[in-house]
Design a protein around this motif. Structure first.
Motif, short mmCIF file in Angstrom:
data_model
loop_
_atom_site.label_atom_id
_atom_site.label_comp_id
_atom_site.label_asym_id
_atom_site.label_seq_id
_atom_site.Cartn_x
_atom_site.Cartn_y
_atom_site.Cartn_z
N ARG A 111 55.47 -17.85 90.45
CA ARG A 111 54.40 -18.39 91.30
C ARG A 111 53.26 -17.39 91.45
O ARG A 111 52.08 -17.74 91.40
N THR A 112 53.61 -16.12 91.62
CA THR A 112 52.60 -15.09 91.83
C THR A 112 51.82 -14.78 90.55
O THR A 112 50.59 -14.68 90.57
N VAL A 113 52.53 -14.65 89.45
CA VAL A 113 51.91 -14.19 88.20
C VAL A 113 51.27 -15.34 87.42
O VAL A 113 50.16 -15.21 86.89
N ALA A 114 51.97 -16.48 87.33
CA ALA A 114 51.52 -17.57 86.45
C ALA A 114 51.14 -18.84 87.20
O ALA A 114 50.74 -19.82 86.58
N GLU A 115 51.28 -18.83 88.52
CA GLU A 115 50.90 -19.96 89.36
C GLU A 115 51.62 -21.25 88.95
O GLU A 115 51.06 -22.34 88.96
N THR A 116 52.89 -21.11 88.56
CA THR A 116 53.70 -22.26 88.22
C THR A 116 55.17 -21.89 88.38
O THR A 116 55.49 -20.75 88.79
N THR A 117 56.06 -22.80 88.09
CA THR A 117 57.50 -22.53 88.22
C THR A 117 58.02 -21.93 86.92
O THR A 117 57.42 -22.12 85.85
N VAL A 130 60.59 -22.90 85.22
CA VAL A 130 60.97 -23.99 84.31
C VAL A 130 59.75 -24.49 83.55
O VAL A 130 59.77 -24.63 82.32
N LYS A 131 58.65 -24.75 84.26
CA LYS A 131 57.44 -25.27 83.61
C LYS A 131 56.82 -24.23 82.67
O LYS A 131 56.39 -24.56 81.57
N TYR A 132 56.79 -22.98 83.11
CA TYR A 132 56.20 -21.93 82.28
C TYR A 132 56.97 -21.77 80.98
O TYR A 132 56.38 -21.78 79.89
N LEU A 133 58.27 -21.60 81.07
CA LEU A 133 59.06 -21.32 79.87
C LEU A 133 59.14 -22.54 78.96
O LEU A 133 59.16 -22.41 77.74
N ARG A 134 59.15 -23.73 79.56
CA ARG A 134 59.09 -24.94 78.73
C ARG A 134 57.75 -25.02 78.00
O ARG A 134 57.69 -25.39 76.82
N SER A 135 56.67 -24.65 78.68
CA SER A 135 55.35 -24.65 78.04
C SER A 135 55.30 -23.68 76.87
O SER A 135 54.73 -23.98 75.81
N VAL A 136 55.87 -22.50 77.06
CA VAL A 136 55.90 -21.51 75.98
C VAL A 136 56.64 -22.07 74.76
O VAL A 136 56.19 -21.92 73.61
N ARG A 137 57.75 -22.75 75.01
CA ARG A 137 58.52 -23.33 73.89
C ARG A 137 57.78 -24.51 73.26
O ARG A 137 57.78 -24.66 72.03
N LEU A 138 57.12 -25.33 74.06
CA LEU A 138 56.35 -26.43 73.51
C LEU A 138 55.21 -25.91 72.63
O LEU A 138 54.89 -26.50 71.59
N ASN A 139 54.59 -24.81 73.05
CA ASN A 139 53.56 -24.18 72.21
C ASN A 139 54.15 -23.71 70.89
O ASN A 139 53.49 -23.77 69.84
N GLY A 140 55.38 -23.22 70.92
CA GLY A 140 56.03 -22.80 69.69
C GLY A 140 56.24 -23.96 68.74
O GLY A 140 56.00 -23.83 67.53
#
Length: 321
Positions: free
Chosen positions: A253-259, A261-271
């Motif tokens: 929340r502090t670093v990426a302003e998201t959860t 689950v959403k952050y790591l899923r986004s990273v994988r979707l980008n992959g």
């Protein structure tokens, strides 16, 4: 000088267009993306300005043999560079070959300047106190007095805009300028940055440390991409790092302003998106690309992909099309 002006609707295409940099950009916030990239390449320097509408995390390696700087032209949210918190009054520094992780907020506007290492060292040696500046350059984020940074930023942006306009005001890709113009641009930009670093108002003793929260986010990011097909869950990441789920939640929340689950899923979707764009449909099926990044439920995957990028995976442009 070689120059280009490009606009993109995909952050991967944007990242690939940044010359000489080995890096990936991952879109974190959901929705259609708009970006622009303006570049100038001279004999001993590479200057580029990038504007990206969505939140993005950059991960890669700075070009070897270079000295790299970046100044934010506009900042609208949380910025983290190498785990250090930054703002509009920050100068970013990377040495050639250095691995980096940079969290950019939505709407980030950044001017980056990369010099050949030998040119930079020669200019640095001519300064009155090169040792003091070298000490300062050990920091990836240097906080600079706002008025002094604003003056330097305006000067550098003006130099960049003027050089970009020479002979090709509407060019999409062109070469222009003379050796004298190149040397003048390189020298004036070097003088501007070194003058900023040598300014007595710039604190020589600053030692901004890397935050624990940034370390947690970056570590989770690296663990996720290192074995994407078997990406660890948030609970498994907590167990590996020996920290609580609440600590992980608060860090993201502090670093990426998201959860997480959403952050790591986004990273994988980008992959997955990068794989799809780099291959022909006949060579790699969408389901196989998804499985390579740990997605095995295709309807959920397609819905998440569409939410993040604004298109279905079947609509993503493949190589050879």
């Amino acid at each position: 000088m070689n120059q280009s002006i490009s606009r993109f609707q995909d952050v991967h295409m944007h990242a690939c267009a940044v010359r000489d940099w080995n890096q990936t950009y991952s879109q974190i916030s959901a929705g259609p993306l708009e970006s622009s990239l303006m570049q100038l390449k001279s004999t001993h320097a590479h200057v580029f300005r990038e504007q990206i509408s969505q939140r993005v995390v950059q991960h890669g390696e700075a070009p070897k043999g270079k000295m790299c700087f970046a100044i934010p032209a506009a900042v609208s949210g949380t910025v983290r560079m190498q785990g250090r918190e930054a703002d509009a009054n920050s100068l970013f520094v990377l040495r050639g070959g250095e691995e980096f992780m940079f969290h950019m907020p939505m709407g980030m506007d950044m001017l980056s300047i990369t010099f050949d290492g030998e040119l930079f060292e020669s200019a640095l040696e001519a300064m009155p106190s090169p040792g003091d500046i070298r000490t300062l350059l050990r920091q990836p984020v240097i906080k600079v007095p706002s008025q002094r940074l604003e003056e330097c930023r305006d000067q550098l942006l003006a130099l960049f805009s003027s050089a970009l306009a020479i002979d090709a005001p509407d060019a999409s890709d062109a070469s222009s300028g003379t050796p004298d113009l190149e040397r003048d641009l390189e020298r004036e930009m070097l003088d501007g940055l070194l003058g900023l670093l040598a300014d007595p108002t710039c604190d020589r003793n600053q030692r901004p440390g890397s935050s624990t929260q940034s370390f947690i986010v970056d570590k989770c990011h690296r663990l996720t991409v290192s074995d994407a097909a078997n990406a660890p869950s948030v609970i498994e990441l907590c167990q590996r790092l020996q920290i609580s789920r609440r600590t992980v939640q608060n860090s993201f929340r502090t670093v990426a302003e998201t959860t997480p689950v959403k952050y790591l899923r986004s990273v994988r979707l980008n992959g997955v998106r990068r794989e799809l764009m780099a291959t022909r449909a006949s060579d790699l099926a969408i389901g196989d690309a998804a499985a390579n990044w740990g997605f095995f439920h295709m309807s959920h995957f397609a819905a998440d992909y569409q939410e993040l990028f604004g298109e279905l995976p079947s609509q993503t442009r493949r190589a050879g099309r």
